[in-house]
Design a protein around this motif. Structure first.
Motif, PDB file in Angstrom:
ATOM      1  N   PHE A  26      -7.237 -37.455 -47.996  1.00 49.38           N
ATOM      2  CA  PHE A  26      -8.310 -37.669 -47.036  1.00 49.38           C
ATOM      3  C   PHE A  26      -8.020 -38.975 -46.298  1.00 49.38           C
ATOM      4  CE2 PHE A  26     -10.692 -41.032 -49.281  1.00 49.38           C
ATOM      5  CZ  PHE A  26     -10.202 -40.890 -50.582  1.00 49.38           C
ATOM      6  N   TYR A  31     -13.365 -44.156 -45.366  1.00 47.22           N
ATOM      7  CA  TYR A  31     -14.299 -43.950 -46.469  1.00 47.22           C
ATOM      8  C   TYR A  31     -14.691 -45.271 -47.132  1.00 47.22           C
ATOM      9  CZ  TYR A  31     -13.774 -38.858 -46.622  1.00 47.22           C
ATOM     10  OH  TYR A  31     -13.811 -37.517 -46.339  1.00 47.22           O
ATOM     11  N   SER A  52     -15.461 -49.400 -45.486  1.00 47.02           N
ATOM     12  CA  SER A  52     -14.197 -48.756 -45.134  1.00 47.02           C
ATOM     13  C   SER A  52     -13.137 -49.741 -44.654  1.00 47.02           C
ATOM     14  CB  SER A  52     -14.437 -47.690 -44.057  1.00 47.02           C
ATOM     15  OG  SER A  52     -15.040 -48.271 -42.917  1.00 47.02           O
ATOM     16  N   SER A  99     -17.658 -40.351 -47.700  1.00 49.15           N
ATOM     17  CA  SER A  99     -17.350 -40.214 -46.277  1.00 49.15           C
ATOM     18  C   SER A  99     -18.395 -40.922 -45.414  1.00 49.15           C
ATOM     19  CB  SER A  99     -17.273 -38.736 -45.899  1.00 49.15           C
ATOM     20  OG  SER A  99     -18.564 -38.164 -45.956  1.00 49.15           O
ATOM     21  N   ARG A 104     -19.397 -36.011 -47.937  1.00 51.02           N
ATOM     22  CA  ARG A 104     -18.284 -35.800 -48.856  1.00 51.02           C
ATOM     23  C   ARG A 104     -18.195 -36.963 -49.840  1.00 51.02           C
ATOM     24  NH1 ARG A 104     -16.181 -34.016 -43.920  1.00 51.02           N
ATOM     25  NH2 ARG A 104     -15.507 -31.829 -43.930  1.00 51.02           N
TER      26      ARG A 104
END
Length: 117
Positions: A26, A31, A52, A99, A104
C-alpha cells in the motif's frame, strides 16, 4: 498488504528496545501509522501514533518521555524506540496502518516484548 514487526525480545528493566514495522502493498507515505500493545488478559491499547509525513506524533500518557515513534517513508518502515522499560511494558506490540479516509486499517502480526530480570 503486509506489516511485519521485528525487534522484540527479552530485556531487563531499565533497558531499551527498538521495534520496526516494515510495510508493503500500500502507499505507506499516505497512511498514519501507530503502535499498539496487548498484555495478557488486557485489552489492546494505543502506544503511539505518527502522521503520514511524520510531522505529528502522539503518545499514551504512560509512554511519554520513554517511547519515541518515528518513520522512514523511503524505507516504508515505522519504528518504536523504547527506553527505560518496565515490567508492565511486557506485551505483544502491534503496528497499524490507517488510510487517510479511515476506511482501510491494516494490522501486523505482533512482536513479543518481555521486560524481566
Amino acid at each position: 498488504v503486509q506489516l511485519v514487526e521485528s525487534g522484540g525480545g527479552l530485556v531487563q528493566p531499565g533497558g531499551s528496545l527498538r521495534l520496526s514495522c516494515a510495510a508493503s502493498g500500500f502507499t505507506f507515505s499516505s497512511y498514519a501509522m501507530s503502535w499498539h500493545r496487548q498484555a495478557p488478559g488486557k485489552e489492546r491499547e494505543l502506544v503511539a501514533v505518527i502522521s503520514s509525513n511524520g510531522g505529528s506524533t502522539n503518545y499514551a500518557e504512560s509512554m511519554k518521555g520513554r517511547f519515541t515513534i518515528s518513520r522512514d517513508n523511503g524505507k516504508n518502515t515505522v519504528y518504536l524506540q523504547m527506553n527505560s522499560l518496565k515490567p508492565e511494558d511486557t506485551a505483544v506490540y502491534y503496528c497499524k496502518a490507517r488510510s487517510p479516509s479511515l476506511l482501510r486499517v491494516y494490522w501486523g502480526q505482533g512482536t513479543q516484548v518481555t521486560v524481566s530480570s
